[in-house]
Structure formats: structure tokens, C-alpha cells
Design a protein around this motif. Structure first.
Motif, PDB file in Angstrom:
ATOM      1  N   ARG A   1       0.830  -1.210   0.000  1.00 25.37           N
ATOM      2  CA  ARG A   1       0.000   0.000   0.000  1.00 25.37           C
ATOM      3  C   ARG A   1       0.866   1.262   0.000  1.00 25.37           C
ATOM      4  NH1 ARG A   1      -3.134  -3.357   3.477  1.00 25.37           N
ATOM      5  NH2 ARG A   1      -2.205  -2.457   5.364  1.00 25.37           N
ATOM      6  N   ILE A   2       1.921   1.276   0.803  1.00 26.89           N
ATOM      7  CA  ILE A   2       2.782   2.457   0.898  1.00 26.89           C
ATOM      8  C   ILE A   2       3.582   2.651  -0.389  1.00 26.89           C
ATOM      9  CG2 ILE A   2       4.725   3.505   2.118  1.00 26.89           C
ATOM     10  CD1 ILE A   2       2.119   3.564   3.699  1.00 26.89           C
ATOM     11  N   PHE A   3       4.129   1.561  -0.923  1.00 27.84           N
ATOM     12  CA  PHE A   3       4.885   1.676  -2.170  1.00 27.84           C
ATOM     13  C   PHE A   3       3.985   2.142  -3.314  1.00 27.84           C
ATOM     14  CE2 PHE A   3       8.004  -1.668  -0.470  1.00 27.84           C
ATOM     15  CZ  PHE A   3       8.964  -0.699  -0.167  1.00 27.84           C
ATOM     16  N   GLN A   4       2.753   1.659  -3.316  1.00 33.07           N
ATOM     17  CA  GLN A   4       1.811   2.056  -4.360  1.00 33.07           C
ATOM     18  C   GLN A   4       1.511   3.549  -4.263  1.00 33.07           C
ATOM     19  OE1 GLN A   4      -1.757  -0.286  -4.448  1.00 33.07           O
ATOM     20  NE2 GLN A   4      -2.803   1.077  -5.884  1.00 33.07           N
ATOM     21  N   LEU A   5       1.418   4.035  -3.037  1.00 31.59           N
ATOM     22  CA  LEU A   5       1.067   5.438  -2.804  1.00 31.59           C
ATOM     23  C   LEU A   5       2.248   6.374  -3.039  1.00 31.59           C
ATOM     24  CD1 LEU A   5      -1.218   7.336  -1.770  1.00 31.59           C
ATOM     25  CD2 LEU A   5      -0.267   7.010   0.526  1.00 31.59           C
TER      26      LEU A   5
ATOM     27  N   ILE B   1       5.785   2.227   6.867  1.00 30.44           N
ATOM     28  CA  ILE B   1       5.364   0.845   6.604  1.00 30.44           C
ATOM     29  C   ILE B   1       5.103   0.115   7.913  1.00 30.44           C
ATOM     30  CG2 ILE B   1       6.096  -1.369   5.631  1.00 30.44           C
ATOM     31  CD1 ILE B   1       7.692   0.312   3.525  1.00 30.44           C
ATOM     32  N   ALA B   2       5.978   0.333   8.895  1.00 33.33           N
ATOM     33  CA  ALA B   2       5.777  -0.275  10.219  1.00 33.33           C
ATOM     34  C   ALA B   2       4.466   0.198  10.826  1.00 33.33           C
ATOM     35  CB  ALA B   2       6.952   0.058  11.136  1.00 33.33           C
ATOM     36  N   ASP B   3       4.206   1.491  10.745  1.00 31.04           N
ATOM     37  CA  ASP B   3       2.958   2.046  11.299  1.00 31.04           C
ATOM     38  C   ASP B   3       1.748   1.463  10.575  1.00 31.04           C
ATOM     39  OD1 ASP B   3       4.496   3.622  12.962  1.00 31.04           O
ATOM     40  OD2 ASP B   3       4.315   5.440  11.742  1.00 31.04           O
ATOM     41  N   GLU B   4       1.840   1.353   9.251  1.00 30.74           N
ATOM     42  CA  GLU B   4       0.737   0.808   8.457  1.00 30.74           C
ATOM     43  C   GLU B   4       0.463  -0.654   8.810  1.00 30.74           C
ATOM     44  OE1 GLU B   4      -2.197   0.968   5.325  1.00 30.74           O
ATOM     45  OE2 GLU B   4      -1.087   2.543   6.367  1.00 30.74           O
TER      46      GLU B   4
END
Length: 204
Positions: A20-24, A35-38
Motif C-alpha cells: 500500500r505504501i509503495f503504491q502510494l 510501513i511499520a505504522d501501516e
């Protein structure tokens, strides 16, 4: 047993969060803390599983690509006709990327930033082979079912026409003056549109 299950679950959560983070934000914009928080874990645990952002990125990329590779390999190497193969390739590829929209841009990012990883990916035994596809194209040319065309050129046309709309989606929406919903409808149509276009272009 429970420990192993928890470990598997944690790793799955990390990969989903990273996706999700890489996509965003892309590879460069993403941060391990985000990423850890997500994923709902601390950064130390994230580093326990993946020592660097690069290793995590590669894991997310390979995890997604290895879902697609068997599908494409099956389509390219089954016993269906060439025209059915072209149709099935477009349908399977577009259906997959609709579910994993970050994948085409991941590929472009890695081609430009880390070509060694792409070489490693293509050397994997599960990487799709186009050997049978090439042979079918050559046989269809000889049989005068399709006009003369190099198998490599036909595969590039097939691949490019399917992948480009996903890579250039913001630009295409601007050119066409459409919203996300309209664009998604066009993508759905391309599951058959691309194959029809190519088949009509090559058949005798």
C-alpha cells in the motif's frame, strides 16, 4: 505451531502494508517507519523481517509478480490456438493488473533503478517462457493464417498494448477528459479490445 502461524501472519501484514505504501509513494518516497505504522508493528520488528527498504520492496514485487507469472506461463504454453492465446493473455493480464495496479510502475521503477534485480527475476525458473508462443507464430505464418511477422514483434505489441494504459493512466485520463470510473470501464473493455485489434491486424 502458534508461533509459526503468528510469524506468517506478521510477515503477510508487513507485505500488505508495504504494498500500500509503495503504491502510494513509490520506492523512493516510502519510509520504513510508515510501513511499520501501516502494518501496526514497531520498526525494530520490521527490520527483523526485512533489513532494508530495498529487500522489502523486492519481496513485495516478487510476491506480486509470482502470482502473475504462472498465469502467463500457462496461457503462453498451453495447446490453445494462437488467436485464443492472444485473447487469453490480454484477459488474464488486465484482470490481474486491475487487482494489483502498482505492479506495472514497480517494474518501470526497477528497470530504471535496479536492473540487476530484473535480471535476477528473469532467471527464476518460474519466469514465463515464450518459446511455444514463438513457434506457434512461425507455424501460423507458414500456414498463411497470419501475415508475416516476427514472433518477438508480435509479443512486444501484445505486451505493450496491455501494459501502457496502466503506466500512463493519469496522462490518458487528462487526454481523454475522463474520471476514474470511466477509465476503469475502458480498461474492462480492453480485455477484449486489445486482442481483437491485434488479431485483425495480423490475420490473413
Amino acid at each position: 505451531m502458534n508461533s509459526k502461524k503468528t510469524q506468517t501472519s506478521a510477515e503477510t501484514d508487513i507485505l500488505e502494508a508495504a504494498k500500500r505504501i509503495f503504491q502510494l509513494k513509490g520506492m523512493e518516497g516510502a519510509r520504513m517507519q510508515e510501513i511499520a505504522d501501516e502494518a501496526g508493528i514497531n520498526k525494530a520488528l520490521l527490520h527483523y523481517y526485512y533489513r532494508s527498504k530495498q529487500l522489502l520492496f523486492e519481496a513485495v514485487f516478487k510476491n506480486a509478480f509470482m502470482l502473475l507469472a504462472p498465469q502467463l506461463n500457462k496461457v503462453l504454453n498451453d495447446d490453445s490456438s494462437l488467436f485464443d492465446k492472444i485473447t487469453n493473455f490480454s484477459h488474464n493480464y488486465i484482470s490481474f493488473v486491475v487487482k494489483h495496479p502498482y505492479l506495472p510502475n514497480f517494474i518501470i521503477q526497477e528497470l530504471n533503478r535496479n536492473p540487476e534485480f530484473i535480471l535476477k527475476l528473469t532467471s527464476d525458473k518460474h519466469f514465463p517462457s515464450i518459446g511455444k508462443f514463438k513457434k506457434q507464430v512461425e507455424e501460423n505464418v507458414v500456414a498463411k493464417i497470419i501475415r508475416p511477422i516476427k514472433p518477438e514483434q508480435l509479443f512486444i505489441n501484445l505486451f505493450a498494448l496491455n501494459i501502457f494504459p496502466f503506466i500512463a493512466s493519469p496522462l490518458l485520463k487528462g487526454f481523454l477528459g475522463i474520471n476514474n470510473c470511466d477509465f476503469n470501464d475502458l480498461i474492462e473493455e480492453r480485455k477484449t479490445e486489445v486482442a481483437s485489434f491485434i488479431i485483425n491486424a495480423i490475420k490473413v
